[in-house]
Scaffold this motif. Structure first.
Motif, PDB file in Angstrom:
ATOM      1  N   ARG A 171       5.457 -31.818  33.204  1.00 44.20           N
ATOM      2  CA  ARG A 171       6.932 -31.650  32.914  1.00 44.20           C
ATOM      3  C   ARG A 171       7.899 -32.844  33.660  1.00 44.20           C
ATOM      4  O   ARG A 171       8.804 -33.378  33.152  1.00 44.20           O
ATOM      5  N   HIS A 172       7.395 -33.216  34.824  1.00 42.56           N
ATOM      6  CA  HIS A 172       8.399 -34.173  35.803  1.00 42.56           C
ATOM      7  C   HIS A 172       8.144 -35.472  34.771  1.00 42.56           C
ATOM      8  O   HIS A 172       9.111 -36.252  34.662  1.00 42.56           O
ATOM      9  N   ARG A 173       6.849 -35.893  34.525  1.00 36.99           N
ATOM     10  CA  ARG A 173       6.747 -37.206  33.633  1.00 36.99           C
ATOM     11  C   ARG A 173       7.479 -37.285  32.585  1.00 36.99           C
ATOM     12  O   ARG A 173       8.105 -38.207  32.262  1.00 36.99           O
ATOM     13  N   LEU A 174       7.368 -35.989  31.833  1.00 37.16           N
ATOM     14  CA  LEU A 174       8.059 -36.162  30.612  1.00 37.16           C
ATOM     15  C   LEU A 174       9.530 -35.941  30.663  1.00 37.16           C
ATOM     16  O   LEU A 174      10.408 -36.797  29.824  1.00 37.16           O
ATOM     17  N   ALA A 175      10.248 -35.403  31.441  1.00 40.68           N
ATOM     18  CA  ALA A 175      11.568 -35.482  31.918  1.00 40.68           C
ATOM     19  C   ALA A 175      12.035 -36.734  31.909  1.00 40.68           C
ATOM     20  O   ALA A 175      13.180 -37.397  31.624  1.00 40.68           O
ATOM     21  N   SER A 176      11.128 -37.553  32.781  1.00 37.37           N
ATOM     22  CA  SER A 176      11.617 -39.006  32.992  1.00 37.37           C
ATOM     23  C   SER A 176      11.464 -39.794  31.765  1.00 37.37           C
ATOM     24  O   SER A 176      12.027 -40.920  31.766  1.00 37.37           O
ATOM     25  N   MET A 177      10.834 -39.311  30.810  1.00 37.53           N
ATOM     26  CA  MET A 177      10.359 -40.118  29.499  1.00 37.53           C
ATOM     27  C   MET A 177      11.468 -39.858  28.633  1.00 37.53           C
ATOM     28  O   MET A 177      11.887 -40.784  27.684  1.00 37.53           O
ATOM     29  N   CYS A 178      11.868 -38.567  28.365  1.00 40.24           N
ATOM     30  CA  CYS A 178      12.748 -38.103  27.387  1.00 40.24           C
ATOM     31  C   CYS A 178      14.132 -38.200  27.544  1.00 40.24           C
ATOM     32  O   CYS A 178      14.580 -37.806  28.952  1.00 40.24           O
ATOM     33  N   GLY A 179      14.936 -38.299  26.674  1.00 37.47           N
ATOM     34  CA  GLY A 179      16.429 -38.058  26.979  1.00 37.47           C
ATOM     35  C   GLY A 179      16.758 -36.740  26.202  1.00 37.47           C
ATOM     36  O   GLY A 179      15.624 -35.951  26.025  1.00 37.47           O
ATOM     37  N   ASP A 180      17.781 -36.466  25.738  1.00 40.50           N
ATOM     38  CA  ASP A 180      18.141 -35.388  25.108  1.00 40.50           C
ATOM     39  C   ASP A 180      17.968 -35.493  23.649  1.00 40.50           C
ATOM     40  O   ASP A 180      17.477 -36.559  23.203  1.00 40.50           O
ATOM     41  N   GLY A 181      17.602 -34.434  22.872  1.00 42.46           N
ATOM     42  CA  GLY A 181      17.311 -34.265  21.694  1.00 42.46           C
ATOM     43  C   GLY A 181      15.877 -33.544  21.548  1.00 42.46           C
ATOM     44  O   GLY A 181      15.416 -33.116  22.472  1.00 42.46           O
ATOM     45  N   ASP A 182      15.443 -33.370  20.192  1.00 36.27           N
ATOM     46  CA  ASP A 182      14.363 -32.684  19.961  1.00 36.27           C
ATOM     47  C   ASP A 182      13.247 -33.582  20.172  1.00 36.27           C
ATOM     48  O   ASP A 182      13.212 -34.651  19.872  1.00 36.27           O
ATOM     49  N   SER A 183      12.064 -32.834  20.573  1.00 33.09           N
ATOM     50  CA  SER A 183      10.791 -33.652  21.093  1.00 33.09           C
ATOM     51  C   SER A 183       9.935 -33.237  19.963  1.00 33.09           C
ATOM     52  O   SER A 183       9.819 -32.244  19.371  1.00 33.09           O
ATOM     53  N   PRO A 184       9.018 -34.502  19.479  1.00 36.33           N
ATOM     54  CA  PRO A 184       7.996 -34.168  18.362  1.00 36.33           C
ATOM     55  C   PRO A 184       6.965 -33.271  18.964  1.00 36.33           C
ATOM     56  O   PRO A 184       6.895 -33.388  20.243  1.00 36.33           O
ATOM     57  N   THR A 185       6.032 -32.969  18.064  1.00 37.24           N
ATOM     58  CA  THR A 185       4.888 -31.946  18.512  1.00 37.24           C
ATOM     59  C   THR A 185       3.838 -33.234  19.105  1.00 37.24           C
ATOM     60  O   THR A 185       3.359 -34.115  18.076  1.00 37.24           O
ATOM     61  N   VAL A 186       3.344 -33.250  20.189  1.00 31.71           N
ATOM     62  CA  VAL A 186       2.560 -34.374  20.840  1.00 31.71           C
ATOM     63  C   VAL A 186       1.697 -33.747  21.744  1.00 31.71           C
ATOM     64  O   VAL A 186       1.792 -32.769  22.644  1.00 31.71           O
TER      65      VAL A 186
END
Length: 192
Positions: A171-186
């Motif tokens: 979750r922490h790694r993803l938060a640092s990678m993603c901005g706002d908006g929808d995320s694709p299924t990964v």
């Protein structure tokens, strides 16, 4: 595991370059920065990287571990195999070779656990060590696990932290990678 100069620095450079390029594409994908054409090119590049790794495995008849390519390139080889999701037979074969490298003290057991789990998930089976997570519009969830009540002891047996700790790291790694908006299924792997 040894930390001496690798036997094949040329192979090491090739693996590291391919893995770095792939990591850049995956980061863009998670941030929804790729259009359909770029996604297709990324899948083609991942397939080409798997083909290179397949050649290396065949040429050396072993996993490119620490002795052959050094720790950074061994990690790169693991990353390439881990992300060859469209080639589950290759992932299973790579996991077998990686397991042998682990037994020969030439690769980290955590890498094998991740690749073994990914190969299981990609062939429709429950994972063994809880290293694979799914990111979709609802957030991050653990992919199905065999015998979830005994998951943390199995994880400890291969040097992995409890699954709750791993989920928080993802979750922490993803938060640092993603901005706002929808995320694709990964399909995501926990840290190794």
């Amino acid at each position: 595991m040894t930390t001496t100069e690798p036997l094949r620095p040329d192979v090491a450079r090739e693996l590291i370059t391919l893995a770095e390029q792939s990591a850049g594409r995956r980061a863009q994908r998670v941030r929804n920065q790729l259009d359909a054409i770029q996604l297709g090119r990324g899948r083609h590049a991942d397939h080409a990287s798997a083909k290179v790794l397949r050649r290396i495995l065949a040429d050396h008849d072993c996993w490119p571990g620490h002795r052959l390519v050094g720790p950074d390139a061994a990690r790169a080889a693991w990353s390439i195999a881990l992300h060859s999701n469209d080639e589950p037979d290759f992932q299973r074969a790579a996991a077998l070779l990686l397991r042998r490298a682990v037994q020969a003290d030439d690769a980290p057991i955590q890498h094998w656990a991740h690749l073994h789990d990914r190969a299981l998930i990609n062939t429709g089976h429950n994972q063994e060590f809880g290293t694979q997570f799914l990111l979709d519009a609802n957030g991050i969830e653990l992919c199905p696990v065999r015998e979830p009540n005994t998951l943390d002891p199995r994880r400890a047996g291969v040097g992995l932290p409890p699954v709750a700790v791993a989920l928080e790291k993802v979750r922490h790694r993803l938060a640092s990678m993603c901005g706002d908006g929808d995320s694709p299924t990964v399909l995501l792997a926990g840290a190794a």
